[in-house]
Design a protein around this motif. Structure first.
Motif, mmCIF file in Angstrom:
data_model
loop_
_atom_site.group_PDB
_atom_site.id
_atom_site.type_symbol
_atom_site.label_atom_id
_atom_site.label_comp_id
_atom_site.label_asym_id
_atom_site.label_seq_id
_atom_site.Cartn_x
_atom_site.Cartn_y
_atom_site.Cartn_z
ATOM 1 N N UNK A 218 -14.980 20.430 -2.562
ATOM 2 C CA UNK A 218 -14.202 19.344 -2.363
ATOM 3 C C UNK A 218 -12.627 19.621 -2.049
ATOM 4 N N UNK A 219 -12.289 19.185 -1.304
ATOM 5 C CA UNK A 219 -10.759 18.999 -0.840
ATOM 6 C C UNK A 219 -10.074 18.169 -1.915
ATOM 7 N N UNK A 220 -8.848 18.194 -2.233
ATOM 8 C CA UNK A 220 -8.124 17.235 -2.869
ATOM 9 C C UNK A 220 -8.097 15.854 -2.475
ATOM 10 N N UNK A 221 -8.602 15.036 -3.093
ATOM 11 C CA UNK A 221 -8.763 13.662 -2.569
ATOM 12 C C UNK A 221 -10.429 13.309 -2.216
ATOM 13 N N UNK B 50 -13.109 24.334 -0.121
ATOM 14 C CA UNK B 50 -12.181 23.134 -0.621
ATOM 15 C C UNK B 50 -11.826 22.235 0.644
ATOM 16 N N UNK B 51 -13.007 22.158 1.504
ATOM 17 C CA UNK B 51 -12.565 21.387 2.734
ATOM 18 C C UNK B 51 -13.428 20.259 3.079
ATOM 19 N N UNK B 52 -14.399 19.674 1.788
ATOM 20 C CA UNK B 52 -15.169 18.625 2.051
ATOM 21 C C UNK B 52 -14.524 17.365 1.594
ATOM 22 N N UNK B 53 -14.575 16.270 2.524
ATOM 23 C CA UNK B 53 -14.194 15.137 2.289
ATOM 24 C C UNK B 53 -15.244 14.377 1.015
ATOM 25 N N UNK B 54 -16.601 14.667 1.355
ATOM 26 C CA UNK B 54 -17.797 14.074 0.564
ATOM 27 C C UNK B 54 -18.707 15.341 0.381
ATOM 28 N N UNK C 56 -19.024 15.458 10.411
ATOM 29 C CA UNK C 56 -19.334 16.704 10.416
ATOM 30 C C UNK C 56 -20.529 16.894 9.001
ATOM 31 N N UNK C 57 -21.469 17.428 9.248
ATOM 32 C CA UNK C 57 -22.294 17.638 8.263
ATOM 33 C C UNK C 57 -22.877 19.144 7.922
ATOM 34 N N UNK C 58 -22.509 19.604 6.900
ATOM 35 C CA UNK C 58 -22.798 20.996 6.443
ATOM 36 C C UNK C 58 -23.868 21.105 5.624
ATOM 37 N N UNK C 59 -24.919 21.565 5.807
ATOM 38 C CA UNK C 59 -26.104 21.652 4.630
ATOM 39 C C UNK C 59 -25.916 22.910 3.874
ATOM 40 N N UNK C 60 -26.146 22.690 2.539
ATOM 41 C CA UNK C 60 -26.100 23.642 1.546
ATOM 42 C C UNK C 60 -27.275 23.913 0.883
ATOM 43 N N UNK C 61 -28.056 24.773 0.831
ATOM 44 C CA UNK C 61 -29.432 24.946 0.245
ATOM 45 C C UNK C 61 -30.006 26.172 -0.065
ATOM 46 N N UNK C 62 -30.565 26.585 -1.114
ATOM 47 C CA UNK C 62 -31.122 27.795 -1.486
ATOM 48 C C UNK C 62 -31.948 28.372 -0.480
ATOM 49 N N UNK C 63 -32.616 27.491 0.106
ATOM 50 C CA UNK C 63 -33.837 27.793 1.199
ATOM 51 C C UNK C 63 -33.313 27.518 2.704
ATOM 52 N N UNK C 64 -33.387 28.688 3.456
ATOM 53 C CA UNK C 64 -32.906 28.398 4.621
ATOM 54 C C UNK C 64 -34.006 27.784 5.569
ATOM 55 N N UNK D 84 -15.601 12.210 8.472
ATOM 56 C CA UNK D 84 -15.456 12.933 7.127
ATOM 57 C C UNK D 84 -16.392 14.304 7.534
ATOM 58 N N UNK D 85 -15.775 15.253 6.502
ATOM 59 C CA UNK D 85 -16.654 16.541 6.465
ATOM 60 C C UNK D 85 -17.415 16.444 5.179
ATOM 61 N N UNK D 86 -19.024 16.329 5.334
ATOM 62 C CA UNK D 86 -19.812 16.195 4.475
ATOM 63 C C UNK D 86 -20.749 17.093 4.284
ATOM 64 N N UNK D 87 -20.837 17.803 2.808
ATOM 65 C CA UNK D 87 -21.629 18.588 2.396
ATOM 66 C C UNK D 87 -23.005 18.222 1.738
ATOM 67 N N UNK D 88 -23.936 18.374 2.315
ATOM 68 C CA UNK D 88 -25.157 17.824 1.850
ATOM 69 C C UNK D 88 -25.863 18.819 0.835
ATOM 70 N N UNK D 89 -25.674 18.688 -0.313
ATOM 71 C CA UNK D 89 -26.178 19.769 -1.279
ATOM 72 C C UNK D 89 -27.658 19.641 -1.717
#
Length: 258
Positions: free
Chosen positions: A133-136, A105-109, A71-79, A47-52
């Motif tokens: 999120x991607x569809x599904x 629109x590329x995140x599974x989770x 694949x883990x993508x971090x998304x945060x206001x603070x670098x 899965x492609x997971x965005x950790x918000x």
């Protein structure tokens, strides 16, 4: 152990003893339930997971990431927060304001644990999650409600005062992921459900919780809190919950569903 700590520990024990007289559904801890019963479903092979909002304390650890080949993508206001995360956890880091971000629109989770209360524009944050999120795909959200008494007090007190009180009474939180400014914008169960529908997301699961630990340190305060909660429920119903969990799904495209 100082006298103050002995006093607090005694009050916590008494508060929990009183809590034990209440129905079990009023004693379930939202964050623990989220981690034990919901978050594991976010661990999906490949899965492609965005950790918000995970920042320096991401949801996925190194062992789980390797085991599930995620694949883990971090998304945060603070670098800076993300830079302090364990090495190698984030495959990509996006330092941005969730309220205005729009994804590909590329995140599974999408994992959003105790973040919604910290954004000043809840509507923008849910729109961002929908765009990521991607569809599904599915978003797993845990947050405290704006209508909880501790949230109301949080909104009234100056930030510096809140931090001093929080860290003095709960020393463990000084080394955790607590103390950030909170806004609780659009942060009630009904508001989250309405924003989800507005952004084309389906509520797959919604679970409400009716307990928190903040007032257990002083039995009279605990009793006032429980009384407040009961009165709040009479007027607000489910919106009086202390914390809540949502699992939101982005429906698959019509062609994909066939």
């Amino acid at each position: 152990m100082g006298l103050a700590r002995v006093f607090i520990d005694m009050n916590v024990r008494l508060s929990r003893a009183i809590d034990g007289l209440l129905p079990s559904r009023l004693r379930r801890d939202g964050n623990r339930t989220f981690l034990a019963d919901f978050a594991p479903h976010a661990l999906q092979p490949g899965a492609v997971l965005y950790d918000v909002g995970g920042g320096s304390q991401p949801f996925v650890n190194g062992a789980a990431k390797q085991q599930y080949d995620m694949t883990v993508i971090g998304l945060d206001i603070s670098a800076d927060e993300m830079a302090n995360a364990p090495a190698g956890i984030y495959d990509r880091m996006i330092a941005t304001d969730l309220c205005t971000y729009r994804g590909d629109g590329d995140a599974d989770v999408v994992m959003c644990q105790a973040t919604m209360e910290h954004v000043p524009d809840g509507a923008g944050a849910i729109a961002a999650i929908a765009s990521i999120l991607k569809p599904g795909g599915r978003a797993f959200i845990f947050a405290p409600s704006r209508n909880a008494l501790f949230a109301r007090l949080n909104l009234l007190l100056p930030q510096a005062v809140k931090e001093k009180i929080l860290f003095a009474l709960f020393p463990a939180k000084a080394t955790g992921h607590d103390g950030f400014p909170a806004f609780y914008d659009n942060c009630t169960p009904r508001q989250i459900a309405a924003l989800a529908a507005k952004n084309g997301l389906v509520v797959e699961q919604r679970v409400l919780f009716w307990t928190s630990s903040y007032f257990t340190i002083f039995v009279p305060a605990y009793l006032v809190w429980r009384a407040y909660q009961g009165l709040s429920y009479l007027f607000r119903g489910d919106n009086a919950a202390e914390t809540f969990i949502f699992v939101l799904a982005k429906p698959p495209k019509v062609d994909d569903a066939r």
